[in-house]
Design a protein around this motif. Structure first.
Motif, PDB file in Angstrom:
ATOM      1  N   THR A  34       0.849  -1.186   0.000  1.00 36.54           N
ATOM      2  CA  THR A  34       0.000   0.000   0.000  1.00 36.54           C
ATOM      3  C   THR A  34       0.880   1.228   0.000  1.00 36.54           C
ATOM      4  OG1 THR A  34      -0.095   0.015   2.413  1.00 36.54           O
ATOM      5  CG2 THR A  34      -1.852  -1.166   1.260  1.00 36.54           C
ATOM      6  N   GLY A  35       0.301   2.343  -0.328  1.00 39.92           N
ATOM      7  CA  GLY A  35       1.041   3.586  -0.338  1.00 39.92           C
ATOM      8  C   GLY A  35       1.665   3.863  -1.688  1.00 39.92           C
ATOM      9  N   SER A  36       2.212   5.058  -1.810  1.00 36.58           N
ATOM     10  CA  SER A  36       2.829   5.498  -3.058  1.00 36.58           C
ATOM     11  C   SER A  36       4.327   5.224  -3.028  1.00 36.58           C
ATOM     12  CB  SER A  36       2.588   6.992  -3.260  1.00 36.58           C
ATOM     13  OG  SER A  36       1.205   7.272  -3.291  1.00 36.58           O
ATOM     14  N   PRO A  37       4.909   4.763  -4.146  1.00 42.01           N
ATOM     15  CA  PRO A  37       6.353   4.524  -4.175  1.00 42.01           C
ATOM     16  C   PRO A  37       7.130   5.844  -4.204  1.00 42.01           C
ATOM     17  CG  PRO A  37       5.383   4.099  -6.329  1.00 42.01           C
ATOM     18  CD  PRO A  37       4.247   4.400  -5.414  1.00 42.01           C
ATOM     19  N   VAL A  38       8.105   5.969  -3.315  1.00 45.31           N
ATOM     20  CA  VAL A  38       8.979   7.144  -3.259  1.00 45.31           C
ATOM     21  C   VAL A  38      10.413   6.674  -3.027  1.00 45.31           C
ATOM     22  CG1 VAL A  38       7.155   8.670  -2.386  1.00 45.31           C
ATOM     23  CG2 VAL A  38       8.656   7.478  -0.778  1.00 45.31           C
ATOM     24  N   LEU A  39      11.361   7.538  -3.329  1.00 46.34           N
ATOM     25  CA  LEU A  39      12.764   7.221  -3.108  1.00 46.34           C
ATOM     26  C   LEU A  39      13.175   7.563  -1.682  1.00 46.34           C
ATOM     27  CD1 LEU A  39      14.525   8.447  -6.380  1.00 46.34           C
ATOM     28  CD2 LEU A  39      13.796   6.136  -5.772  1.00 46.34           C
ATOM     29  N   ALA A  40      13.993   6.692  -1.091  1.00 50.08           N
ATOM     30  CA  ALA A  40      14.556   6.926   0.235  1.00 50.08           C
ATOM     31  C   ALA A  40      16.042   6.598   0.193  1.00 50.08           C
ATOM     32  CB  ALA A  40      13.852   6.057   1.277  1.00 50.08           C
ATOM     33  N   ALA A  41      16.781   7.143   1.137  1.00 54.72           N
ATOM     34  CA  ALA A  41      18.221   6.902   1.194  1.00 54.72           C
ATOM     35  C   ALA A  41      18.492   5.450   1.573  1.00 54.72           C
ATOM     36  CB  ALA A  41      18.877   7.840   2.201  1.00 54.72           C
ATOM     37  N   ALA A  42      19.369   4.803   0.827  1.00 54.85           N
ATOM     38  CA  ALA A  42      19.720   3.415   1.111  1.00 54.85           C
ATOM     39  C   ALA A  42      20.769   3.304   2.211  1.00 54.85           C
ATOM     40  CB  ALA A  42      20.228   2.742  -0.164  1.00 54.85           C
ATOM     41  N   ARG A  43      21.411   4.407   2.543  1.00 54.44           N
ATOM     42  CA  ARG A  43      22.437   4.441   3.594  1.00 54.44           C
ATOM     43  C   ARG A  43      22.568   5.879   4.074  1.00 54.44           C
ATOM     44  NH1 ARG A  43      27.227   6.376   1.316  1.00 54.44           N
ATOM     45  NH2 ARG A  43      27.203   6.512  -0.961  1.00 54.44           N
ATOM     46  N   ASP A  44      23.312   6.100   5.144  1.00 51.42           N
ATOM     47  CA  ASP A  44      23.588   7.461   5.591  1.00 51.42           C
ATOM     48  C   ASP A  44      24.406   8.169   4.512  1.00 51.42           C
ATOM     49  OD1 ASP A  44      22.288   6.912   7.915  1.00 51.42           O
ATOM     50  OD2 ASP A  44      24.074   6.839   9.179  1.00 51.42           O
ATOM     51  N   LEU A  45      23.974   9.378   4.137  1.00 50.58           N
ATOM     52  CA  LEU A  45      24.634  10.109   3.056  1.00 50.58           C
ATOM     53  C   LEU A  45      25.047  11.488   3.551  1.00 50.58           C
ATOM     54  CD1 LEU A  45      22.055   9.226   0.261  1.00 50.58           C
ATOM     55  CD2 LEU A  45      24.353   8.260   0.516  1.00 50.58           C
ATOM     56  N   PRO A  46      26.302  11.890   3.342  1.00 53.73           N
ATOM     57  CA  PRO A  46      26.749  13.207   3.787  1.00 53.73           C
ATOM     58  C   PRO A  46      26.289  14.317   2.850  1.00 53.73           C
ATOM     59  CG  PRO A  46      28.556  12.029   2.751  1.00 53.73           C
ATOM     60  CD  PRO A  46      27.400  11.078   2.788  1.00 53.73           C
ATOM     61  N   SER A  47      26.349  15.522   3.358  1.00 53.41           N
ATOM     62  CA  SER A  47      26.012  16.690   2.547  1.00 53.41           C
ATOM     63  C   SER A  47      26.936  16.780   1.338  1.00 53.41           C
ATOM     64  CB  SER A  47      26.166  17.955   3.406  1.00 53.41           C
ATOM     65  OG  SER A  47      25.979  19.111   2.640  1.00 53.41           O
ATOM     66  N   GLY A  48      26.378  17.199   0.199  1.00 51.85           N
ATOM     67  CA  GLY A  48      27.163  17.354  -1.015  1.00 51.85           C
ATOM     68  C   GLY A  48      27.239  16.105  -1.869  1.00 51.85           C
ATOM     69  N   THR A  49      26.714  14.964  -1.379  1.00 48.30           N
ATOM     70  CA  THR A  49      26.771  13.722  -2.147  1.00 48.30           C
ATOM     71  C   THR A  49      25.975  13.850  -3.442  1.00 48.30           C
ATOM     72  OG1 THR A  49      26.939  12.400  -0.125  1.00 48.30           O
ATOM     73  CG2 THR A  49      26.239  11.254  -2.114  1.00 48.30           C
ATOM     74  N   ARG A  50      26.586  13.458  -4.553  1.00 44.73           N
ATOM     75  CA  ARG A  50      25.863  13.367  -5.820  1.00 44.73           C
ATOM     76  C   ARG A  50      25.321  11.945  -5.921  1.00 44.73           C
ATOM     77  NH1 ARG A  50      25.813  17.597  -8.928  1.00 44.73           N
ATOM     78  NH2 ARG A  50      27.362  19.237  -8.637  1.00 44.73           N
ATOM     79  N   LEU A  51      24.020  11.826  -5.863  1.00 46.45           N
ATOM     80  CA  LEU A  51      23.397  10.517  -5.713  1.00 46.45           C
ATOM     81  C   LEU A  51      23.471   9.675  -6.979  1.00 46.45           C
ATOM     82  CD1 LEU A  51      20.202  11.308  -3.630  1.00 46.45           C
ATOM     83  CD2 LEU A  51      22.486  10.709  -2.853  1.00 46.45           C
ATOM     84  N   VAL A  70      10.074  10.342  -7.012  1.00 45.93           N
ATOM     85  CA  VAL A  70       9.806   8.985  -7.481  1.00 45.93           C
ATOM     86  C   VAL A  70      10.905   8.515  -8.432  1.00 45.93           C
ATOM     87  CG1 VAL A  70       7.328   9.179  -7.178  1.00 45.93           C
ATOM     88  CG2 VAL A  70       8.347   9.864  -9.350  1.00 45.93           C
ATOM     89  N   ARG A  71      11.724   9.443  -8.903  1.00 43.57           N
ATOM     90  CA  ARG A  71      12.887   9.080  -9.713  1.00 43.57           C
ATOM     91  C   ARG A  71      14.028  10.018  -9.360  1.00 43.57           C
ATOM     92  NH1 ARG A  71      13.608  12.361 -14.118  1.00 43.57           N
ATOM     93  NH2 ARG A  71      11.902  13.782 -14.614  1.00 43.57           N
ATOM     94  N   LEU A  72      15.235   9.579  -9.623  1.00 40.75           N
ATOM     95  CA  LEU A  72      16.423  10.320  -9.224  1.00 40.75           C
ATOM     96  C   LEU A  72      16.748  11.405 -10.241  1.00 40.75           C
ATOM     97  CD1 LEU A  72      18.478  10.207  -6.918  1.00 40.75           C
ATOM     98  CD2 LEU A  72      19.915   8.794  -8.382  1.00 40.75           C
TER      99      LEU A  72
END
Length: 197
Positions: A34-51, A70-72
């Motif tokens: 249920t719910g809408s698919p969204v993107l979440a961080a797969a790990r702790d990410l520091p500021s400035g990270t280019r995903l 919903v997309r990167l």
């Protein structure tokens, strides 16, 4: 009880016990998605990270946060650190959406703070007053004295990019164009945390 049923009483009891054990040990059916698919961080990410695709995963939320991705986005760089599992929204990234959230007429101005340890205390979302640093008070003959008060007041911190430099630190602030010009013309800067409203 009929004699023929009485004869099978014990085997039936054993069969019922075995079935009960099997039912308890069977894995429960997975919950419905249920719910809408969204993107979440797969790990702790520091500021400035280019995903990249390895930095995110899809989760379902009901309801999803406002601005959830919903997309990167291409070349998306984080404006602030993100914890593992945290949903990603448009205001988590450097870009026009982040600046627009602070109101019209502002620009993103990079500001180098002389005291790196002081700048390390500042986080995106804080508001700061920017002042000339003590070494910035030195003037050459014929030049005007720097302002004695803050150059900028209550400027929102958009990002604090990581740096390898041993002196000074870079902050990205949301300021007006005249304030950005003043900051660029002042060689040494310091800051204070602006009290919350």
């Amino acid at each position: 009880m009929k004699p023929q049923l009485f004869r099978y009483r014990r085997p039936l009891a054993v069969l019922c016990a075995v079935l009960a054990v099997l039912l308890v040990r069977l894995p429960s059916a997975p919950p419905s998605l249920t719910g809408s698919p969204v993107l979440a961080a797969a790990r702790d990410l520091p500021s400035g990270t280019r995903l990249t695709a390895e930095d995110v995963r899809t989760v379902r939320l009901q309801p999803p946060p406002s601005g959830a991705l919903v997309r990167l986005p291409e070349n998306a760089a984080l404006a602030a650190p993100v914890r593992r599992g945290e949903p990603l929204t448009d205001l988590r990234f450097l870009g026009p959406d982040l600046l627009a959230a602070h109101g019209p007429g502002l620009v993103a101005a990079p500001v180098r703070i002389s005291d790196r340890s002081l700048a390390s205390l500042v986080r995106p979302g804080d508001r700061v007053d920017v002042l000339p640093a003590p070494e910035g008070h030195l003037t050459t003959p014929g030049s005007s004295a720097p302002p004695s008060g803050p150059l900028v007041t209550a400027a929102p911190v958009l990002a604090a990019p990581p740096t390898d430099e041993t002196t000074g630190a870079l902050l990205l602030l949301a300021v007006t164009r005249p304030e950005a010009t003043t900051l660029a013309a002042t060689p040494h800067l310091t800051l204070t945390l602006h009290p919350p409203p």
